[in-house]
Write a protein that holds these residues in place. Sequence first.
Motif, PDB file in Angstrom:
ATOM      1  N   THR A  18      41.165  40.135  39.270  1.00  0.00           N
ATOM      2  CA  THR A  18      40.817  40.165  37.848  1.00  0.00           C
ATOM      3  C   THR A  18      41.980  40.659  37.007  1.00  0.00           C
ATOM      4  O   THR A  18      42.283  40.095  35.940  1.00  0.00           O
ATOM      5  N   ILE A  19      42.652  41.710  37.466  1.00  0.00           N
ATOM      6  CA  ILE A  19      43.782  42.267  36.715  1.00  0.00           C
ATOM      7  C   ILE A  19      44.943  41.271  36.640  1.00  0.00           C
ATOM      8  O   ILE A  19      45.637  41.173  35.624  1.00  0.00           O
ATOM      9  N   ILE A  20      45.145  40.512  37.706  1.00  0.00           N
ATOM     10  CA  ILE A  20      46.208  39.505  37.698  1.00  0.00           C
ATOM     11  C   ILE A  20      45.861  38.359  36.745  1.00  0.00           C
ATOM     12  O   ILE A  20      46.727  37.821  36.050  1.00  0.00           O
ATOM     13  N   GLU A  21      44.598  37.987  36.712  1.00  0.00           N
ATOM     14  CA  GLU A  21      44.173  36.847  35.892  1.00  0.00           C
ATOM     15  C   GLU A  21      44.094  37.192  34.401  1.00  0.00           C
ATOM     16  O   GLU A  21      44.340  36.338  33.551  1.00  0.00           O
ATOM     17  N   GLU A  22      43.763  38.428  34.076  1.00  0.00           N
ATOM     18  CA  GLU A  22      43.495  38.795  32.676  1.00  0.00           C
ATOM     19  C   GLU A  22      44.400  39.941  32.241  1.00  0.00           C
ATOM     20  O   GLU A  22      44.561  40.915  32.959  1.00  0.00           O
ATOM     21  N   GLU A  23      44.937  39.834  31.026  1.00  0.00           N
ATOM     22  CA  GLU A  23      45.840  40.857  30.528  1.00  0.00           C
ATOM     23  C   GLU A  23      45.083  42.130  30.152  1.00  0.00           C
ATOM     24  O   GLU A  23      45.602  43.237  30.320  1.00  0.00           O
ATOM     25  N   GLU A  24      43.880  42.003  29.628  1.00  0.00           N
ATOM     26  CA  GLU A  24      43.070  43.174  29.262  1.00  0.00           C
ATOM     27  C   GLU A  24      41.678  43.023  29.877  1.00  0.00           C
ATOM     28  O   GLU A  24      40.697  42.758  29.188  1.00  0.00           O
ATOM     29  N   PRO A  25      41.578  43.187  31.168  1.00  0.00           N
ATOM     30  CA  PRO A  25      40.297  42.964  31.843  1.00  0.00           C
ATOM     31  C   PRO A  25      39.257  44.028  31.485  1.00  0.00           C
ATOM     32  O   PRO A  25      39.586  45.206  31.336  1.00  0.00           O
ATOM     33  N   GLN A  26      38.032  43.579  31.374  1.00  0.00           N
ATOM     34  CA  GLN A  26      36.928  44.486  31.068  1.00  0.00           C
ATOM     35  C   GLN A  26      35.903  44.518  32.197  1.00  0.00           C
ATOM     36  O   GLN A  26      35.246  45.534  32.414  1.00  0.00           O
ATOM     37  N   GLU A  27      35.751  43.393  32.893  1.00  0.00           N
ATOM     38  CA  GLU A  27      34.742  43.311  33.950  1.00  0.00           C
ATOM     39  C   GLU A  27      35.170  42.290  34.997  1.00  0.00           C
ATOM     40  O   GLU A  27      36.011  41.424  34.746  1.00  0.00           O
ATOM     41  N   ILE A  28      34.558  42.415  36.162  1.00  0.00           N
ATOM     42  CA  ILE A  28      34.825  41.490  37.264  1.00  0.00           C
ATOM     43  C   ILE A  28      33.758  40.407  37.240  1.00  0.00           C
ATOM     44  O   ILE A  28      32.560  40.701  37.304  1.00  0.00           O
ATOM     45  N   GLY A  29      34.196  39.157  37.155  1.00  0.00           N
ATOM     46  CA  GLY A  29      33.268  38.047  37.070  1.00  0.00           C
ATOM     47  C   GLY A  29      32.955  37.415  38.410  1.00  0.00           C
ATOM     48  O   GLY A  29      33.502  37.800  39.455  1.00  0.00           O
TER      49      GLY A  29
END
Length: 260
Positions: free
Chosen positions: A151-162
């Motif tokens: 999730t952190i790699i995919e999103e610059e400002e992650p909030q939740e795991i999808g």
Amino acid sequence: MRRVRAVDGVSILSGRRLALHLMVQPDAAAGFLADGMLRDQGLLSRILVAAPQSIAGTRLYREVRPEDDFAIKTYGARLLACMEAPLPLAENKRNELAPPALELTSEAAAIWRQFYDHVEEQCGKGRGLSGVQDFAAKVAEHAARIAGVLTIIEEEEPQEIGAAAMSSATALADWYLSEAQRLQQAARLDPKLLLASKLLDWMRETGEQEIHFRDVLRLGPSGVRLKSAAEEALKILLAHGWISEVAGRPRRFRLHKGAS
């Protein structure tokens, strides 16, 4: 981190993180993975071990594809951004981390629970995962951590795991589980038998029907280049009927038909 010293007593350090990426040669790793004390201490269950088969001999030259080059550069830039980001330090602390929690969506939580139950059902005595029960008991935790990394790699400002990240993470965790089983079964083998098997493979690869003892010591696998180790391995091959000794001075050994 908890540390006990005779002089200082007990020290508890909060907010520390440790990541380990260690590359080990197969023979050294075999002893490590078969160490009962390390398993009992819980160290091996906290490590994701992979031992892929060698692809030597198949790595033919291929032209670089523009789309591959773009993907590699994009991934590299994302990793660099993660490493350059300010550390999430605890308030008024200079060396204690307090990273924000990543919550699971309801869909991701459902996938995680299903994976957890799927593994747990195979952990009982005599069931499929009983031999790696220590690792299997923690593999759902590994899956959750992997999902967080994805999730952190995919999103610059992650909030939740999808759901997508969790599905990918459980697939990876399941692969590591099967790898743990394979390596645990291999670790049960007697190292002497493994070395004899390695010597037999080398003898086959020479293409010769008769092999001189001096060539085993000079050109054979690294583990049998000591006279005592070579003698032990050849003794095993003789006892199992893979080879026969056809001359004493100089010593020569012949591969039997089924061994070539």
